[in-house]
Design a protein around this motif. Structure first.
Motif, PDB file in Angstrom:
ATOM      1  N   LEU A  66       0.835  -1.191   0.000  1.00 26.68           N
ATOM      2  CA  LEU A  66       0.000   0.000   0.000  1.00 26.68           C
ATOM      3  C   LEU A  66       0.874   1.247   0.000  1.00 26.68           C
ATOM      4  CD1 LEU A  66      -2.685  -0.992   2.675  1.00 26.68           C
ATOM      5  CD2 LEU A  66      -2.939  -1.030   0.189  1.00 26.68           C
ATOM      6  N   PHE A  67       0.493   2.209  -0.796  1.00 21.60           N
ATOM      7  CA  PHE A  67       1.178   3.496  -0.732  1.00 21.60           C
ATOM      8  C   PHE A  67       0.133   4.599  -0.704  1.00 21.60           C
ATOM      9  CE2 PHE A  67       0.470   3.007  -5.232  1.00 21.60           C
ATOM     10  CZ  PHE A  67       0.337   4.283  -5.735  1.00 21.60           C
ATOM     11  N   PRO A  68       0.372   5.666   0.044  1.00 24.29           N
ATOM     12  CA  PRO A  68      -0.631   6.733   0.217  1.00 24.29           C
ATOM     13  C   PRO A  68      -0.785   7.584  -1.038  1.00 24.29           C
ATOM     14  CG  PRO A  68       1.423   7.354   1.267  1.00 24.29           C
ATOM     15  CD  PRO A  68       1.620   5.945   0.777  1.00 24.29           C
ATOM     16  N   VAL A  69      -2.021   7.920  -1.336  1.00 20.78           N
ATOM     17  CA  VAL A  69      -2.291   8.791  -2.478  1.00 20.78           C
ATOM     18  C   VAL A  69      -2.926  10.117  -2.049  1.00 20.78           C
ATOM     19  CG1 VAL A  69      -2.474   6.926  -4.144  1.00 20.78           C
ATOM     20  CG2 VAL A  69      -4.501   7.640  -2.885  1.00 20.78           C
ATOM     21  N   SER A  70      -3.476  10.159  -0.826  1.00 21.71           N
ATOM     22  CA  SER A  70      -4.069  11.405  -0.350  1.00 21.71           C
ATOM     23  C   SER A  70      -4.251  11.354   1.156  1.00 21.71           C
ATOM     24  CB  SER A  70      -5.428  11.664  -1.014  1.00 21.71           C
ATOM     25  OG  SER A  70      -6.396  10.726  -0.559  1.00 21.71           O
ATOM     26  N   ALA A  88      -1.177  13.099  -3.947  1.00 26.01           N
ATOM     27  CA  ALA A  88       0.066  12.792  -4.648  1.00 26.01           C
ATOM     28  C   ALA A  88       0.316  13.690  -5.849  1.00 26.01           C
ATOM     29  CB  ALA A  88       0.063  11.328  -5.079  1.00 26.01           C
ATOM     30  N   ARG A  89      -0.696  14.398  -6.318  1.00 28.51           N
ATOM     31  CA  ARG A  89      -0.485  15.311  -7.445  1.00 28.51           C
ATOM     32  C   ARG A  89       0.453  16.455  -7.061  1.00 28.51           C
ATOM     33  NH1 ARG A  89      -6.686  16.475  -8.849  1.00 28.51           N
ATOM     34  NH2 ARG A  89      -6.643  16.685  -6.574  1.00 28.51           N
ATOM     35  N   GLU A  90       0.617  16.682  -5.749  1.00 32.45           N
ATOM     36  CA  GLU A  90       1.512  17.735  -5.272  1.00 32.45           C
ATOM     37  C   GLU A  90       2.947  17.250  -5.130  1.00 32.45           C
ATOM     38  OE1 GLU A  90      -0.146  19.236  -1.625  1.00 32.45           O
ATOM     39  OE2 GLU A  90      -2.180  18.872  -2.345  1.00 32.45           O
TER      40      GLU A  90
END
Length: 208
Positions: A66-70, A88-90
């Motif tokens: 698992l990796f965090p996206v928000s 993650a867009r940042e």
């Protein structure tokens, strides 16, 4: 018959971080009324499973991680609710941006209202075993450092990070440390307003 002697140093003692808090003990000692914590932060990470297919030893294969996206949060301070969101867009360090925004908002409120409160609580649901694992690499930065942990970092009941410039302690706690085991849905029903909309939104995983 003689009464059995119980050696208290051999008896397991329960962990109660609230009663061992210096400020709370001072309240008891001075017979002052306790002040209910009205200001707090709630937070929650959204994750995505990434395939890795990594072999660990001769008999173990890790197929995904698992990796965090928000990360989303709600900061309640001085009867004001502020919604926070970073993803993650940042960039990969959006979690540090989230924490930085939290510290800045708390400091602004303290200065604006001339408060003395320098300890702020952040509450998560099952965060000690899940959400906190995504923040470990951000416990120590140039602006703040980890100063206290009750338990292992991978399963800690309480984690405190201290901001050097603002002199603010942000204490992360898992609500499951204070209630009986239950699902998030049951927790919301038990401790929220009856008028709360329980419909849960959907995260747009397809954009990833």
């Amino acid at each position: 018959a003689e009464e059995p002697i119980i050696k208290l140093d051999k008896v397991l003692k329960s962990i109660n971080p609230l009663l061992t808090h210096k400020n709370l003990l001072n309240h008891f000692a001075l017979n002052e009324p306790l002040i209910i914590t009205k200001d707090y932060l709630t937070f929650d990470f959204e994750t995505f499973t990434r395939k890795v297919n990594t072999k660990k030893g001769d008999k173990m294969m890790i197929v995904g991680e698992l990796f965090p996206v928000s990360v989303a949060g709600l900061l309640k301070i001085n009867d004001t609710r502020i919604e926070l969101y970073n993803d993650a867009r940042e960039g990969n360090d959006f979690t540090q941006t989230f924490l930085n925004n939290v510290f800045n908002l708390i400091n602004e409120s303290i200065n604006r209202n001339k408060e003395q409160t320098l300890l702020f609580h952040a509450l998560g649901f099952n965060s000690s075993r899940f959400d906190n694992s995504f923040m470990k690499k951000y416990y120590n930065t140039n602006e703040w450092t980890l100063t206290n942990s009750l338990g292992w970092l991978d399963d800690s009941k309480s984690i405190t990070i201290h901001h050097h410039q603002y002199n603010i302690d942000l204490v992360f706690k898992d609500v499951l440390s204070f209630i009986t085991p239950q699902s998030l849905a049951d927790f919301v029903k038990s401790f929220s307003d009856s008028s709360l909309n329980e419909n849960k939104g959907c995260f747009p995983y397809e954009v990833l």
